[in-house]
Design an enzyme around this catalytic site. Sequence first.
Site, short mmCIF file in Angstrom:
data_model
loop_
_atom_site.label_atom_id
_atom_site.label_comp_id
_atom_site.label_asym_id
_atom_site.label_seq_id
_atom_site.Cartn_x
_atom_site.Cartn_y
_atom_site.Cartn_z
N HIS A 54 -107.75 29.38 -80.09
CA HIS A 54 -109.21 29.36 -80.19
C HIS A 54 -109.73 28.01 -80.66
CE1 HIS A 54 -107.84 30.14 -84.28
NE2 HIS A 54 -108.99 29.61 -84.70
N ASP B 244 -112.75 26.78 -83.13
CA ASP B 244 -113.46 27.51 -84.18
C ASP B 244 -114.95 27.71 -83.88
OD1 ASP B 244 -111.22 27.90 -85.72
OD2 ASP B 244 -111.58 26.17 -87.01
N HIS C 101 -106.69 25.67 -81.27
CA HIS C 101 -105.51 25.81 -82.11
C HIS C 101 -105.13 27.26 -82.25
CE1 HIS C 101 -109.05 25.86 -84.74
NE2 HIS C 101 -108.39 26.79 -85.42
N ARG D 27 -110.14 26.03 -95.78
CA ARG D 27 -110.78 25.31 -94.67
C ARG D 27 -112.24 25.00 -94.95
NH1 ARG D 27 -111.62 28.48 -89.32
NH2 ARG D 27 -113.87 28.34 -89.65
O1 LIG Z 1 -104.09 29.03 -90.81
C1 LIG Z 1 -104.08 28.07 -90.04
O2 LIG Z 1 -103.13 27.30 -89.93
C2 LIG Z 1 -105.27 27.82 -89.16
C3 LIG Z 1 -106.18 28.99 -89.13
C4 LIG Z 1 -107.39 28.75 -88.32
O3 LIG Z 1 -107.49 29.15 -87.20
C5 LIG Z 1 -108.44 27.91 -88.90
O4 LIG Z 1 -108.37 27.53 -90.06
O5 LIG Z 1 -109.40 27.61 -88.18
FE LIG Z 2 -109.30 28.44 -86.33
#
Ligand SMILES: O=C(O)CCC(=O)C(=O)O
Ligand SMILES: [Fe+2]
Length: 287
Positions: A99, A101, A255, A270
């Site tokens: 996806h 984000d 990702h 994040r």
């Molecule tokens: O946990 C992760 O490595 C990435 C998760 C994810 O999709 C994000 O943080 O946008």
């Molecule tokens: Fe993500």
Amino acid sequence: MSASVLNLTPVAPAIGAVIHDIDLNRIDGETQAAIRQALLDYQVVFFRNQKLPAHAQAALARQFGSLHIHPIFPSVAGVPEVIVLDSHLLDLRDNELWHTDVTFSRTPPLGCVLQAIKIPPTGGDTLWASGTAAFKALDPALQQKLKGLTAQHDIRLSFPQERFARDEAEQAKLDAIFAKNPPVTHPVVRTHPETGEPVLFVSEGFTDRINELPEAESRELLDFLTRHAVKPEFTLRWQWQEGDVAIWDNRCTQHKALFDYGDAHRIMHRATINGDAPYFRETGAAA
Ligand SMILES: O=C(O)CCC(=O)C(=O)O
Ligand SMILES: [Fe+2]
């Protein structure tokens, strides 16, 4: 300032670089500009051994733009701009879908700053794919066809109620979030607003259907494109260490976070930087 002043090692042919010798707790304007250029050149950049407090992570992200508050994910106490992805508190299976984000928003994020807080002994890698490399590799006739198309992106695809509404109260909350975030339309190929490059902008995680095609044809083309977009040659796989920070350009990448660590504990923080409405312009000229 060019990114060449940075001590940097590419991660994979199409995407990614590690930037060495930087303490993200203290970067000056010149370094910030160089990191920004590296982000345009490599699409995802990584920094080892950082350990940023949540407020410092938010401050770092804010150097790239204003910050987004996520409608569903919980955040660090007192720092609403830093979301906490804790495998013991959340069902993170949906982050395994490839996806980009928050493309369920009219103005999806410009980028994100992700920090590894706790990492399982093995597993929990994250993969990124370059939407510019994926677009470039398509047949020119298909490239042309895609440039005229738009697609619907829907929050429901990555936040299914069976995982995000476990009781009536959660269901009511989720319904309100869904009502506030109806499906949105984005171009299937977007022009990167800074590089002017065309980007394949569909993902398994949020892209529901192509507006201009009948349902069956839309499904077939989306299945083809979402598989094409994540071919190994357009991707990198990052094996985290605690204290690693990744910054990605969310306008030209997607990702996938592997959920292969069972009950082991994995925590990520994040910060999400607000972006603009995607558009397609044939000339490719930067806006
Ligand atoms: O946990 C992760 O490595 C990435 C998760 C994810 O999709 C994000 O943080 O946008
Ligand atoms: Fe993500």
